[in-house]
Write a protein that holds these residues in place. Structure first.
Motif, mmCIF file in Angstrom:
data_model
loop_
_atom_site.group_PDB
_atom_site.id
_atom_site.type_symbol
_atom_site.label_atom_id
_atom_site.label_comp_id
_atom_site.label_asym_id
_atom_site.label_seq_id
_atom_site.Cartn_x
_atom_site.Cartn_y
_atom_site.Cartn_z
ATOM 1 N N ILE A 217 46.543 115.936 36.390
ATOM 2 C CA ILE A 217 47.736 116.628 35.929
ATOM 3 C C ILE A 217 47.359 118.078 35.634
ATOM 4 O O ILE A 217 46.235 118.369 35.220
ATOM 5 N N SER A 218 48.279 118.979 35.851
ATOM 6 C CA SER A 218 47.965 120.393 35.669
ATOM 7 C C SER A 218 47.694 120.700 34.200
ATOM 8 O O SER A 218 48.296 120.089 33.303
ATOM 9 N N PRO A 219 46.771 121.625 33.923
ATOM 10 C CA PRO A 219 46.492 122.017 32.527
ATOM 11 C C PRO A 219 47.747 122.509 31.808
ATOM 12 O O PRO A 219 47.904 122.280 30.605
ATOM 13 N N GLN A 220 48.623 123.169 32.556
ATOM 14 C CA GLN A 220 49.861 123.681 31.950
ATOM 15 C C GLN A 220 50.744 122.529 31.467
ATOM 16 O O GLN A 220 51.318 122.588 30.378
ATOM 17 N N LYS A 221 50.846 121.474 32.297
ATOM 18 C CA LYS A 221 51.672 120.323 31.912
ATOM 19 C C LYS A 221 51.044 119.587 30.726
ATOM 20 O O LYS A 221 51.754 119.156 29.814
ATOM 21 N N GLU A 222 49.738 119.463 30.738
ATOM 22 C CA GLU A 222 49.044 118.835 29.607
ATOM 23 C C GLU A 222 49.343 119.587 28.312
ATOM 24 O O GLU A 222 49.662 118.983 27.281
ATOM 25 N N LYS A 223 49.196 120.895 28.366
ATOM 26 C CA LYS A 223 49.428 121.727 27.179
ATOM 27 C C LYS A 223 50.877 121.605 26.718
ATOM 28 O O LYS A 223 51.160 121.543 25.515
ATOM 29 N N GLU A 224 51.780 121.579 27.683
ATOM 30 C CA GLU A 224 53.214 121.454 27.377
ATOM 31 C C GLU A 224 53.500 120.154 26.624
ATOM 32 O O GLU A 224 54.226 120.150 25.627
ATOM 33 N N LEU B 20 71.265 116.848 25.141
ATOM 34 C CA LEU B 20 70.681 115.590 24.661
ATOM 35 C C LEU B 20 70.308 114.687 25.829
ATOM 36 O O LEU B 20 69.287 113.987 25.787
ATOM 37 N N LYS B 21 71.137 114.707 26.860
ATOM 38 C CA LYS B 21 70.843 113.928 28.068
ATOM 39 C C LYS B 21 69.549 114.425 28.703
ATOM 40 O O LYS B 21 68.684 113.625 29.088
ATOM 41 N N ASP B 22 69.406 115.749 28.806
ATOM 42 C CA ASP B 22 68.189 116.324 29.376
ATOM 43 C C ASP B 22 66.980 116.041 28.487
ATOM 44 O O ASP B 22 65.879 115.752 28.987
ATOM 45 N N LYS B 23 67.170 116.109 27.186
ATOM 46 C CA LYS B 23 66.071 115.836 26.253
ATOM 47 C C LYS B 23 65.598 114.395 26.385
ATOM 48 O O LYS B 23 64.391 114.113 26.303
ATOM 49 N N THR B 24 66.549 113.490 26.582
ATOM 50 C CA THR B 24 66.187 112.087 26.779
ATOM 51 C C THR B 24 65.294 111.925 28.001
ATOM 52 O O THR B 24 64.254 111.243 27.951
ATOM 53 N N LEU B 25 65.675 112.560 29.092
ATOM 54 C CA LEU B 25 64.886 112.454 30.315
ATOM 55 C C LEU B 25 63.519 113.110 30.160
ATOM 56 O O LEU B 25 62.527 112.624 30.713
ATOM 57 N N VAL B 26 63.446 114.194 29.393
ATOM 58 C CA VAL B 26 62.161 114.846 29.134
ATOM 59 C C VAL B 26 61.250 113.919 28.344
ATOM 60 O O VAL B 26 60.052 113.787 28.644
ATOM 61 N N ASN B 27 61.793 113.262 27.326
ATOM 62 C CA ASN B 27 61.002 112.327 26.525
ATOM 63 C C ASN B 27 60.457 111.190 27.387
ATOM 64 O O ASN B 27 59.289 110.810 27.269
ATOM 65 N N LEU B 28 61.293 110.645 28.255
ATOM 66 C CA LEU B 28 60.864 109.571 29.133
ATOM 67 C C LEU B 28 59.793 110.065 30.107
ATOM 68 O O LEU B 28 58.806 109.371 30.379
ATOM 69 N N GLU B 29 59.991 111.281 30.615
ATOM 70 C CA GLU B 29 59.026 111.850 31.558
ATOM 71 C C GLU B 29 57.675 112.077 30.889
ATOM 72 O O GLU B 29 56.619 111.750 31.449
ATOM 73 N N TYR B 30 57.690 112.625 29.676
ATOM 74 C CA TYR B 30 56.441 112.878 28.960
ATOM 75 C C TYR B 30 55.725 111.563 28.634
ATOM 76 O O TYR B 30 54.497 111.482 28.730
ATOM 77 N N SER B 31 56.492 110.565 28.220
ATOM 78 C CA SER B 31 55.888 109.264 27.929
ATOM 79 C C SER B 31 55.224 108.689 29.172
ATOM 80 O O SER B 31 54.105 108.157 29.110
ATOM 81 N N ASP B 32 55.914 108.805 30.319
ATOM 82 C CA ASP B 32 55.340 108.316 31.585
ATOM 83 C C ASP B 32 54.072 109.083 31.939
ATOM 84 O O ASP B 32 53.092 108.499 32.412
ATOM 85 N N ASP B 33 54.078 110.394 31.723
ATOM 86 C CA ASP B 33 52.891 111.204 32.009
ATOM 87 C C ASP B 33 51.717 110.786 31.121
ATOM 88 O O ASP B 33 50.566 110.733 31.583
ATOM 89 N N ILE B 34 52.002 110.527 29.858
ATOM 90 C CA ILE B 34 50.953 110.092 28.924
ATOM 91 C C ILE B 34 50.304 108.801 29.419
ATOM 92 O O ILE B 34 49.073 108.645 29.392
ATOM 93 N N LEU B 35 51.140 107.882 29.912
ATOM 94 C CA LEU B 35 50.623 106.600 30.399
ATOM 95 C C LEU B 35 49.937 106.760 31.753
ATOM 96 O O LEU B 35 48.825 106.253 31.956
ATOM 97 N N ASN B 36 50.600 107.440 32.677
ATOM 98 C CA ASN B 36 50.070 107.551 34.041
ATOM 99 C C ASN B 36 48.729 108.279 34.101
ATOM 100 O O ASN B 36 47.871 107.958 34.937
#
Length: 625
Positions: free
Chosen positions: A222-229, A598-614
């Motif tokens: 994963i990119s360092p920028q995404k990790e930091k984000e 809020l809809k976008d924030k929900t998708l961001v939370n799900l995306e970040y959680s998936d990134d943490i796991l993946n």
């Protein structure tokens, strides 16, 4: 003229297998989509992508010679029929369709055979009826089909033309949906929505594509920028400006009880003037009770509830975290409690390998897992050891634990299909819904309520509650989607909407403090992902990698669900219909800029959680300290 007539006749006969395949597959897929969306179904939306996906399969069949083509279409029809049967049965219980990730969990089905056999219905096999009927017709067709041989070059040309036409049309349908539902295709957060608007074939193709691409992506760094984000987001999400109840659990034991299929609609409810859960009702009055608390599980069901409450991350987008990410590093509740010199343990009277628990609990750093082999299986109810025996034996074990400790208990007896508790301390009269699933559930949860009451009373008598905080909650829904009418009738709901369904997906959650302190009712909208941050505040634990919020120090937070739905306590967004409901009035309301955020924030939370796991990001974050 006779030659032309014969040519036309032969042409029509030679194409019958294609015509039958197109008609039958289109009919089956349409009927399936109708079955998973009884309240919101539009033939016009789904019929085109279904036909386009069938055309793609027909295009592939054209590569083969005549008999080979017929054989390919026949076998493909069988495969599609079997997939539809599997998806139908799975939907009855999980309100979802099977994904590749779910198939990875197939080993768990051996432990719930009674549930599977109860869910299968005779009409499900109607999907295979045409296959049996057309066997003699197929034999006749092969016999009288005298189509001329077609060269490989012409067959390849036919394949390319037909497949390309179907794929382009199909691709346009997928693209159109992606405009209406951004990120849906890439995250697959709402599989039912995809299936009922694109057809089941398209869903499974997209699912396979996403699993493959995600696997490839997880192999990349994963990119360092995404990790930091993500790390910055987690840091901001965990920061508190106040400190209500801070460190109130210092030196105290933590006892957390996850109750199988305990839903809120039974709390303080009666049938035939009898309380369904008299013991929980009594203990709620002695505790801090959250009456707008939701389960947030996905296809991992019970294991997802465990993961949410012990890690404050979302379930996997496909499959179960307990199987797919058991090799990851976690900043789990057990790990952080261990660092505070707590003894940590899980107690559950079922097979240690079920849901891959024996592996996952080690990853979460629990000191011990007291599973089926640690108990005397002296009484069986439902899937395994009765809740009565399990809780009695667990109390004996806990009295020997080194204090302070964190014990995580998981009950079992109130597991679907709820038909094995009659005669076990259950005197509930459920007329007139005797012999229905809902009636069986009321008896089942009434039995578990009695055992929980006895366990909590014994904890109090032993003096253990004087130095313990107890958290009790339900893990997931009890009544499957195909029995919702029974639930609506029990609740007296007429003309139900998706909002009614979601409002019934609340589960009880109570926190009991020593001496019944802080008792009362909290009306905040909350979910399972918020339990760990709340415990972290009470026990002064680090809050580095959490997506939930401390319930004592946040207000107006959004409850987010794995399928992209969410609620802020005022409005409820239902992702599979892309509809917003006003909770008070039940009316549909238009999207506002705030709701869109809020809809976008929900998708961001799900995306970040998936990134943490993946990408096993917690391990990376810890190594960079």
């Amino acid at each position: 003229m006779n030659i032309n007539s014969n040519q036309l006749k032969n042409f029509l006969i030679s194409g019958l297998d294609i015509l039958f395949f197109l008609i039958l597959v289109t009919l089956k897929l349409t009927l399936f989509d109708k079955s998973i969306s009884p309240e919101h179904f539009n033939y016009k939306l789904v019929i085109k992508p279904i036909i386009y996906s069938a055309i793609c399969l027909i295009g592939i069949s054209l590569i083969f010679k005549n008999k080979g083509r017929t054989r390919f279409l026949y076998i493909t029809n069988i495969i599609i029929s079997l997939i539809l049967i599997a998806d139908t049965v799975y939907f009855r219980y999980f309100k979802d369709v099977i994904s590749v990730g779910v198939l990875r969990n197939g080993v768990m089905l051996g432990g719930v055979k009674s549930s599977v056999t109860d869910l299968i219905k005779a009409q499900d096999f109607l999907y295979l009826l045409d296959i049996l009927i057309f066997i003699p017709l197929l034999m006749l067709y092969k016999k009288y089909n005298i189509s001329p041989k077609i060269s490989i070059y012409k067959r390849l040309a036919s394949f390319i033309i037909i497949f390309t036409i179907g794929a382009v049309w199909d691709g346009l349908s997928i693209y159109k949906m992606s405009l209406d539902q951004p990120r849906l295709i890439t995250t697959m957060y709402n599989r039912v929505y995809i299936s009922k608007f694109l057809g089941d074939i398209n869903f499974h193709v997209l699912d396979l594509y996403n699993v493959t691409s995600n696997k490839i992506a997880s192999l990349k760094t994963i990119s360092p920028q995404k990790e930091k984000e993500i790390k910055t987001y987690l840091s901001k999400n965990s920061s508190n400006t106040t400190s209500n109840m801070k460190n109130i659990g210092k030196g105290k034991n933590l006892i957390m009880i996850q109750v199988e299929a305990l839903q809120q609609f039974v709390i303080n409810a009666k049938i035939n003037d009898q309380e369904i859960t008299p013991n929980l009702n009594r203990w709620i009055k002695k505790s801090l009770y959250f009456d707008n608390f939701f389960y947030q599980v996905a296809s991992g069901n019970t294991s997802d509830a465990e993961f949410l409450t012990n890690n404050s991350l979302y379930p996997a987008a496909s499959g179960a975290v307990y199987y797919m990410y058991a090799g990851n590093t976690y900043s789990s509740l057990a790990k952080e409690m261990n660092d505070k010199n707590y003894y940590t343990s899980v107690l559950h009277g079922y097979s240690e390998g079920f849901w891959n628990r024996n592996v996952m609990y080690k990853a979460e750093k629990f000191d011990d897992f007291w599973g089926e082999k640690s108990y005397n299986l002296d009484e069986t109810v439902g899937l395994g050891l009765s809740d009565k025996s399990f809780l009695n034996q667990s109390l004996v074990k806990m009295q020997k634990f080194k204090q302070p400790f964190y014990s995580f208990l998981i009950t079992l007896s109130s597991h679907f299909p709820y038909d094995d508790t009659k005669g076990y301390d259950s005197d509930l009269n459920v007329d007139p819904i005797e012999d229905t699933l809902t009636g069986d559930y009321l008896n089942g949860i009434h039995y578990t309520d009695a055992q929980l009451g006895m366990f909590l009373d014994n904890l109090e008598k032993s003096g253990m509650l004087d130095n313990s905080i107890v958290i009790l909650y339900g893990d997931h829904y009890a009544i499957p989607k195909d029995k919702t009418n029974e639930l609506y009738n029990f609740e007296g709901i007429k003309n139900p909407t998706d909002l009614n369904w979601f409002q019934l997906q609340k589960v009880p959650m109570l926190i009991h403090f020593p001496k019944d302190d802080y008792k009362g009712i909290n009306h905040s909208y909350t979910g399972q992902i918020d339990i760990y941050p709340t415990i972290a505040n009470m026990f002064n634990l680090p809050q580095k990698y959490m997506l939930g919020h401390d319930l004592f120090n946040t207000k107006n937070e959004t409850v987010m669900f794995r399928n992209g739905s969410f609620t802020d306590g005022t409005t409820f967004y239902v992702s599979w219909t892309n509809t917003y409901y006003d909770i008070k009035t039940g009316n549909i309301v238009p999207e506002t800029a705030q709701l869109r955020n809020l809809k976008d924030k929900t998708l961001v939370n799900l995306e970040y959680s998936d990134d943490i796991l993946n990408h096993n990001l917690i391990k990376k974050f810890e190594n960079k300290k």
